[in-house]
Motif scaffolding. Sequence first.
Motif, mmCIF file in Angstrom:
data_model
loop_
_atom_site.group_PDB
_atom_site.id
_atom_site.type_symbol
_atom_site.label_atom_id
_atom_site.label_comp_id
_atom_site.label_asym_id
_atom_site.label_seq_id
_atom_site.Cartn_x
_atom_site.Cartn_y
_atom_site.Cartn_z
ATOM 1 N N ALA A 166 2.748 -15.364 1.646
ATOM 2 C CA ALA A 166 2.670 -15.487 0.187
ATOM 3 C C ALA A 166 3.936 -16.137 -0.344
ATOM 4 N N GLU A 167 3.774 -16.957 -1.350
ATOM 5 C CA GLU A 167 4.905 -17.631 -1.990
ATOM 6 C C GLU A 167 4.990 -17.192 -3.443
ATOM 7 N N PRO A 168 6.184 -16.827 -3.902
ATOM 8 C CA PRO A 168 6.315 -16.427 -5.306
ATOM 9 C C PRO A 168 6.209 -17.630 -6.229
ATOM 10 N N ASN A 169 5.817 -17.354 -7.466
ATOM 11 C CA ASN A 169 5.868 -18.425 -8.446
ATOM 12 C C ASN A 169 7.303 -18.563 -8.949
ATOM 13 N N PHE A 170 7.501 -19.363 -9.951
ATOM 14 C CA PHE A 170 8.820 -19.676 -10.487
ATOM 15 C C PHE A 170 9.616 -18.425 -10.861
ATOM 16 N N TYR A 171 8.932 -17.392 -11.347
ATOM 17 C CA TYR A 171 9.605 -16.184 -11.817
ATOM 18 C C TYR A 171 9.571 -15.056 -10.800
ATOM 19 N N GLY A 172 9.058 -15.290 -9.613
ATOM 20 C CA GLY A 172 8.957 -14.261 -8.590
ATOM 21 C C GLY A 172 7.586 -13.599 -8.620
ATOM 22 N N PHE A 173 7.384 -12.652 -7.721
ATOM 23 C CA PHE A 173 6.129 -11.914 -7.676
ATOM 24 C C PHE A 173 6.058 -10.990 -8.886
ATOM 25 N N GLY A 174 4.931 -10.981 -9.559
ATOM 26 C CA GLY A 174 4.828 -10.186 -10.775
ATOM 27 C C GLY A 174 3.534 -9.416 -10.904
ATOM 28 N N ALA A 175 2.692 -9.429 -9.868
ATOM 29 C CA ALA A 175 1.414 -8.712 -9.944
ATOM 30 C C ALA A 175 1.651 -7.213 -9.996
ATOM 31 N N CYS A 176 0.944 -6.567 -10.896
ATOM 32 C CA CYS A 176 1.059 -5.108 -11.025
ATOM 33 C C CYS A 176 0.012 -4.450 -10.131
ATOM 34 N N PRO A 177 0.429 -3.573 -9.213
ATOM 35 C CA PRO A 177 -0.543 -2.878 -8.380
ATOM 36 C C PRO A 177 -1.504 -2.057 -9.236
ATOM 37 N N ILE A 178 -2.760 -2.014 -8.810
ATOM 38 C CA ILE A 178 -3.783 -1.246 -9.516
ATOM 39 C C ILE A 178 -4.427 -0.280 -8.533
ATOM 40 N N LEU A 179 -4.579 0.960 -8.943
ATOM 41 C CA LEU A 179 -5.292 1.961 -8.153
ATOM 42 C C LEU A 179 -6.694 2.081 -8.713
ATOM 43 N N HIS A 180 -7.695 1.944 -7.818
ATOM 44 C CA HIS A 180 -9.079 2.073 -8.262
ATOM 45 C C HIS A 180 -9.932 2.554 -7.094
ATOM 46 N N ALA A 181 -10.643 3.642 -7.300
ATOM 47 C CA ALA A 181 -11.579 4.180 -6.317
ATOM 48 C C ALA A 181 -10.939 4.351 -4.943
ATOM 49 N N GLY A 182 -9.724 4.868 -4.925
ATOM 50 C CA GLY A 182 -9.041 5.131 -3.660
ATOM 51 C C GLY A 182 -8.419 3.912 -3.005
ATOM 52 N N LEU A 183 -8.406 2.786 -3.700
ATOM 53 C CA LEU A 183 -7.812 1.559 -3.164
ATOM 54 C C LEU A 183 -6.595 1.153 -3.974
ATOM 55 N N LEU A 184 -5.626 0.552 -3.296
ATOM 56 C CA LEU A 184 -4.495 -0.077 -3.965
ATOM 57 C C LEU A 184 -4.778 -1.572 -3.954
ATOM 58 N N ILE A 185 -4.893 -2.173 -5.129
ATOM 59 C CA ILE A 185 -5.248 -3.584 -5.254
ATOM 60 C C ILE A 185 -4.028 -4.355 -5.748
ATOM 61 N N VAL A 186 -3.648 -5.391 -4.978
ATOM 62 C CA VAL A 186 -2.520 -6.238 -5.358
ATOM 63 C C VAL A 186 -2.871 -7.687 -5.069
ATOM 64 N N PRO A 187 -2.999 -8.535 -6.094
ATOM 65 C CA PRO A 187 -3.242 -9.947 -5.833
ATOM 66 C C PRO A 187 -2.010 -10.569 -5.187
ATOM 67 N N VAL A 188 -2.178 -11.145 -4.004
ATOM 68 C CA VAL A 188 -1.050 -11.638 -3.241
ATOM 69 C C VAL A 188 -0.898 -13.154 -3.366
ATOM 70 N N GLY A 189 -1.997 -13.881 -3.435
ATOM 71 C CA GLY A 189 -1.930 -15.319 -3.573
ATOM 72 C C GLY A 189 -1.582 -16.033 -2.289
ATOM 73 N N ALA A 190 -2.200 -15.603 -1.186
ATOM 74 C CA ALA A 190 -1.966 -16.241 0.113
ATOM 75 C C ALA A 190 -3.277 -16.331 0.868
ATOM 76 N N PRO A 191 -3.420 -17.320 1.761
ATOM 77 C CA PRO A 191 -4.682 -17.504 2.489
ATOM 78 C C PRO A 191 -5.120 -16.276 3.288
ATOM 79 N N ASP A 192 -4.182 -15.541 3.859
ATOM 80 C CA ASP A 192 -4.510 -14.378 4.695
ATOM 81 C C ASP A 192 -4.225 -13.065 3.974
ATOM 82 N N ALA A 193 -4.475 -13.022 2.670
ATOM 83 C CA ALA A 193 -4.078 -11.874 1.870
ATOM 84 C C ALA A 193 -5.089 -10.744 1.854
ATOM 85 N N MET A 194 -6.243 -10.929 2.458
ATOM 86 C CA MET A 194 -7.231 -9.841 2.501
ATOM 87 C C MET A 194 -6.943 -8.988 3.726
ATOM 88 N N ALA A 195 -6.606 -7.721 3.492
ATOM 89 C CA ALA A 195 -6.301 -6.832 4.618
ATOM 90 C C ALA A 195 -7.031 -5.523 4.464
#
Length: 195
Positions: A166-195
Amino acid sequence: MMGIRVDTLKQNQVLAAVMLILCATSVQAEDWRTLRGPHFDGSASLNDAAIATGALKLKTVWKQPFGSGYSGASIAGDRLVSAMADKEANQEFLVAKSVETGETLWRSATGKIMVGENGSFDGPIATPAIDEERAYHLSPHGNLAAYDIATGGVVWAHDLKSEYGAEPNFYGFGACPILHAGLLIVPVGAPDAMA
């Protein structure tokens, strides 16, 4: 993140005021566990008895300066968690405070300060998400970590740059983690970001 730059003291006062408002209403209302609250839209529940019985009257519970950055506050039970930059220490921190008193319960280092670009403030961007056991935060340098909600100790951590490319944008990583239905969701913005 474009906006009007205010001096650090004023920024600290604004963040403290937001934290106070959240604290004053959250003691009786729903927990505000992530960015934009329990419904992910910045609104409180219409059937919340604490706010549904007339005009909302806020009072200052506590007030204190806080460091630089853009992180909002998340609240669960008796704890408020937010991220900030301490310019004197050249360090960013995730901080837990007592909702009742404002006392700092713990402060965990999250990395060196992300220097603001184009007039933006130094410090973290993302608002942490919290549950009964942990606080989850993404630093502007791409470090995603879970912290023990009671002690602030690191439970696990991942470097999104080295693990996912993953590569940060101009201001760095800024995605806010979200908890939903027992999952931690974080948009990473990278080709292999689904884990």
